[in-house]
Scaffold this motif. Structure first.
Motif, mmCIF file in Angstrom:
data_model
loop_
_atom_site.group_PDB
_atom_site.id
_atom_site.type_symbol
_atom_site.label_atom_id
_atom_site.label_comp_id
_atom_site.label_asym_id
_atom_site.label_seq_id
_atom_site.Cartn_x
_atom_site.Cartn_y
_atom_site.Cartn_z
ATOM 1 N N MET A 1 -39.031 -40.426 35.550
ATOM 2 C CA MET A 1 -37.636 -40.384 35.380
ATOM 3 C C MET A 1 -37.223 -41.283 34.215
ATOM 4 O O MET A 1 -36.235 -40.967 33.598
ATOM 5 C CB MET A 1 -37.082 -40.838 36.705
ATOM 6 C CG MET A 1 -35.709 -40.751 36.738
ATOM 7 S SD MET A 1 -35.056 -39.895 38.004
ATOM 8 C CE MET A 1 -33.879 -40.436 38.442
ATOM 9 N N ILE A 2 -38.002 -42.284 34.050
ATOM 10 C CA ILE A 2 -37.734 -43.159 32.926
ATOM 11 C C ILE A 2 -37.981 -42.368 31.641
ATOM 12 O O ILE A 2 -37.274 -42.572 30.663
ATOM 13 C CB ILE A 2 -38.621 -44.388 33.028
ATOM 14 C CG1 ILE A 2 -38.176 -45.148 34.203
ATOM 15 C CG2 ILE A 2 -38.675 -45.154 31.791
ATOM 16 C CD1 ILE A 2 -38.311 -46.575 34.219
ATOM 17 N N ALA A 3 -38.971 -41.528 31.664
ATOM 18 C CA ALA A 3 -39.254 -40.757 30.472
ATOM 19 C C ALA A 3 -38.086 -39.819 30.170
ATOM 20 O O ALA A 3 -37.789 -39.558 29.001
ATOM 21 C CB ALA A 3 -40.534 -39.953 30.678
ATOM 22 N N LYS A 4 -37.479 -39.354 31.270
ATOM 23 C CA LYS A 4 -36.334 -38.460 31.084
ATOM 24 C C LYS A 4 -35.174 -39.222 30.461
ATOM 25 O O LYS A 4 -34.545 -38.727 29.517
ATOM 26 C CB LYS A 4 -35.953 -37.912 32.456
ATOM 27 C CG LYS A 4 -35.091 -36.739 32.401
ATOM 28 C CD LYS A 4 -34.872 -36.307 33.820
ATOM 29 C CE LYS A 4 -34.127 -35.086 33.947
ATOM 30 N NZ LYS A 4 -33.728 -34.693 35.208
ATOM 31 N N TYR A 5 -34.936 -40.451 30.929
ATOM 32 C CA TYR A 5 -33.840 -41.244 30.353
ATOM 33 C C TYR A 5 -34.186 -41.688 28.953
ATOM 34 O O TYR A 5 -33.317 -41.773 28.087
ATOM 35 C CB TYR A 5 -33.545 -42.477 31.233
ATOM 36 C CG TYR A 5 -32.784 -42.124 32.472
ATOM 37 C CD1 TYR A 5 -31.525 -41.587 32.415
ATOM 38 C CD2 TYR A 5 -33.377 -42.353 33.721
ATOM 39 C CE1 TYR A 5 -30.859 -41.265 33.579
ATOM 40 C CE2 TYR A 5 -32.707 -42.045 34.872
ATOM 41 C CZ TYR A 5 -31.450 -41.498 34.795
ATOM 42 O OH TYR A 5 -30.786 -41.178 35.951
ATOM 43 N N LYS A 6 -35.467 -41.975 28.764
ATOM 44 C CA LYS A 6 -35.911 -42.397 27.447
ATOM 45 C C LYS A 6 -35.687 -41.247 26.461
ATOM 46 O O LYS A 6 -35.240 -41.463 25.334
ATOM 47 C CB LYS A 6 -37.376 -42.795 27.527
ATOM 48 C CG LYS A 6 -37.827 -43.553 26.354
ATOM 49 C CD LYS A 6 -39.256 -43.983 26.594
ATOM 50 C CE LYS A 6 -39.729 -44.841 25.502
ATOM 51 N NZ LYS A 6 -41.051 -45.266 25.589
ATOM 52 N N LEU A 7 -35.997 -40.039 26.881
ATOM 53 C CA LEU A 7 -35.802 -38.869 26.028
ATOM 54 C C LEU A 7 -34.314 -38.632 25.782
ATOM 55 O O LEU A 7 -33.900 -38.326 24.661
ATOM 56 C CB LEU A 7 -36.448 -37.657 26.704
ATOM 57 C CG LEU A 7 -36.530 -36.397 25.868
ATOM 58 C CD1 LEU A 7 -37.333 -36.608 24.608
ATOM 59 C CD2 LEU A 7 -37.110 -35.273 26.686
ATOM 60 N N LEU A 8 -33.558 -38.820 26.822
ATOM 61 C CA LEU A 8 -32.119 -38.657 26.694
ATOM 62 C C LEU A 8 -31.542 -39.733 25.787
ATOM 63 O O LEU A 8 -30.672 -39.466 24.952
ATOM 64 C CB LEU A 8 -31.485 -38.718 28.089
ATOM 65 C CG LEU A 8 -30.028 -38.297 28.181
ATOM 66 C CD1 LEU A 8 -29.770 -36.919 27.637
ATOM 67 C CD2 LEU A 8 -29.569 -38.397 29.616
ATOM 68 N N GLN A 10 -33.174 -41.315 23.420
ATOM 69 C CA GLN A 10 -33.623 -41.019 22.059
ATOM 70 C C GLN A 10 -32.791 -39.868 21.460
ATOM 71 O O GLN A 10 -32.434 -39.886 20.293
ATOM 72 C CB GLN A 10 -35.110 -40.656 22.062
ATOM 73 C CG GLN A 10 -36.009 -41.844 22.245
ATOM 74 C CD GLN A 10 -37.467 -41.420 22.357
ATOM 75 O OE1 GLN A 10 -37.794 -40.246 22.547
ATOM 76 N NE2 GLN A 10 -38.363 -42.394 22.252
ATOM 77 N N GLY A 11 -32.510 -38.880 22.278
ATOM 78 C CA GLY A 11 -31.673 -37.756 21.813
ATOM 79 C C GLY A 11 -30.268 -38.228 21.476
ATOM 80 O O GLY A 11 -29.665 -37.827 20.460
ATOM 81 N N VAL A 18 -27.351 -39.042 13.408
ATOM 82 C CA VAL A 18 -26.911 -37.877 12.623
ATOM 83 C C VAL A 18 -25.420 -37.993 12.337
ATOM 84 O O VAL A 18 -24.967 -37.785 11.196
ATOM 85 C CB VAL A 18 -27.248 -36.559 13.359
ATOM 86 C CG1 VAL A 18 -26.539 -35.380 12.709
ATOM 87 C CG2 VAL A 18 -28.742 -36.327 13.379
ATOM 88 N N LEU A 19 -24.664 -38.346 13.360
ATOM 89 C CA LEU A 19 -23.226 -38.505 13.142
ATOM 90 C C LEU A 19 -22.936 -39.649 12.191
ATOM 91 O O LEU A 19 -22.045 -39.558 11.337
ATOM 92 C CB LEU A 19 -22.498 -38.725 14.471
ATOM 93 C CG LEU A 19 -22.397 -37.494 15.380
ATOM 94 C CD1 LEU A 19 -21.772 -37.898 16.712
ATOM 95 C CD2 LEU A 19 -21.602 -36.402 14.737
ATOM 96 N N LEU A 20 -23.664 -40.734 12.320
ATOM 97 C CA LEU A 20 -23.497 -41.871 11.418
ATOM 98 C C LEU A 20 -23.855 -41.463 9.989
ATOM 99 O O LEU A 20 -23.140 -41.785 9.045
ATOM 100 C CB LEU A 20 -24.364 -43.050 11.889
ATOM 101 C CG LEU A 20 -24.215 -44.341 11.096
ATOM 102 C CD1 LEU A 20 -22.779 -44.852 11.187
ATOM 103 C CD2 LEU A 20 -25.187 -45.389 11.609
ATOM 104 N N GLY A 21 -24.939 -40.724 9.833
ATOM 105 C CA GLY A 21 -25.337 -40.230 8.508
ATOM 106 C C GLY A 21 -24.285 -39.282 7.933
ATOM 107 O O GLY A 21 -23.955 -39.318 6.745
ATOM 108 N N PHE A 22 -23.789 -38.417 8.826
ATOM 109 C CA PHE A 22 -22.742 -37.507 8.398
ATOM 110 C C PHE A 22 -21.503 -38.282 7.946
ATOM 111 O O PHE A 22 -20.898 -37.982 6.906
ATOM 112 C CB PHE A 22 -22.396 -36.534 9.535
ATOM 113 C CG PHE A 22 -21.381 -35.504 9.162
ATOM 114 C CD1 PHE A 22 -21.701 -34.448 8.313
ATOM 115 C CD2 PHE A 22 -20.077 -35.593 9.631
ATOM 116 C CE1 PHE A 22 -20.761 -33.508 7.962
ATOM 117 C CE2 PHE A 22 -19.128 -34.653 9.283
ATOM 118 C CZ PHE A 22 -19.467 -33.599 8.447
#
Length: 177
Positions: A1-8, A10-11, A18-22
């Motif tokens: 579940m940690i991997a799921k939150y970690k992925l979330l 990271q996403g 991306v928004l900051l770059g934009f």
């Protein structure tokens, strides 16, 4: 579940990046766009200034020409009005001389040549031969009418000279431009 939150996480970080770059790109382009817009506005402003200065010079030149033309026309008016007044005064002087003269001198006589068609009349009335000069005396009313006619002729001739010179001046100006 940690991997799921970690992925979330990271996403989410990726979306934020991306928004900051934009946002940074948008700001950068806006700064560049504003700079280009400032340059275009300055060029436009400079062009409008040049056009305004050229228009002002042209207007000043036109006004100078108009003032010069008005001065020429005023001089022409003054000259011809003076001539007309002189002619009127001379006519009035002659009328006063005529009015102050005795009856014998008041009579207005005109020398006329008898035409060939009138030769028969002259022969029957005891006149001289064809082509001779005869005297014709006008009535006082007709004499007054002659003075009035003379006065009108003087005024008409002065006006005609004025308008002819005015037209010559206009022609000179239109040919000179």
């Amino acid at each position: 579940m940690i991997a799921k939150y970690k992925l979330l996480l990271q996403g989410g970080a990726l979306v934020v990046l991306v928004l900051l770059g934009f946002g940074v790109g948008w700001s950068w382009q806006g700064a560049l766009g504003e700079s280009a817009l400032d340059k275009a506005n300055k060029a436009h402003s400079d062009t409008l200034g040049e056009i305004a200065r050229a228009g002002q010079r042209q207007l000043q030149d036109q006004q100078a020409l108009l003032i010069a033309e008005r001065e020429r026309m005023q001089a022409l008016d003054t000259k011809h009005n003076g001539e007309l007044e002189d002619a009127k005064q001379e006519n009035e002087r002659l009328e006063r001389l005529y009015s102050g003269a005795d009856d014998e001198r008041k009579r207005l006589r005109i020398a006329v040549k008898v035409a060939r068609a009138d030769a028969v009349v002259s022969e029957t009335t005891g006149g001289s031969s064809m082509g001779d000069v005869a005297a014709l005396e006008l009535s006082p009313e007709a004499g007054r009418a002659v003075w009035d006619i003379r006065k009108g002729m003087i005024e008409d001739q002065a006006k005609l000279r004025y308008f002819q010179e005015l037209e010559r001046e206009r022609q000179r100006q239109s040919n000179g431009q």
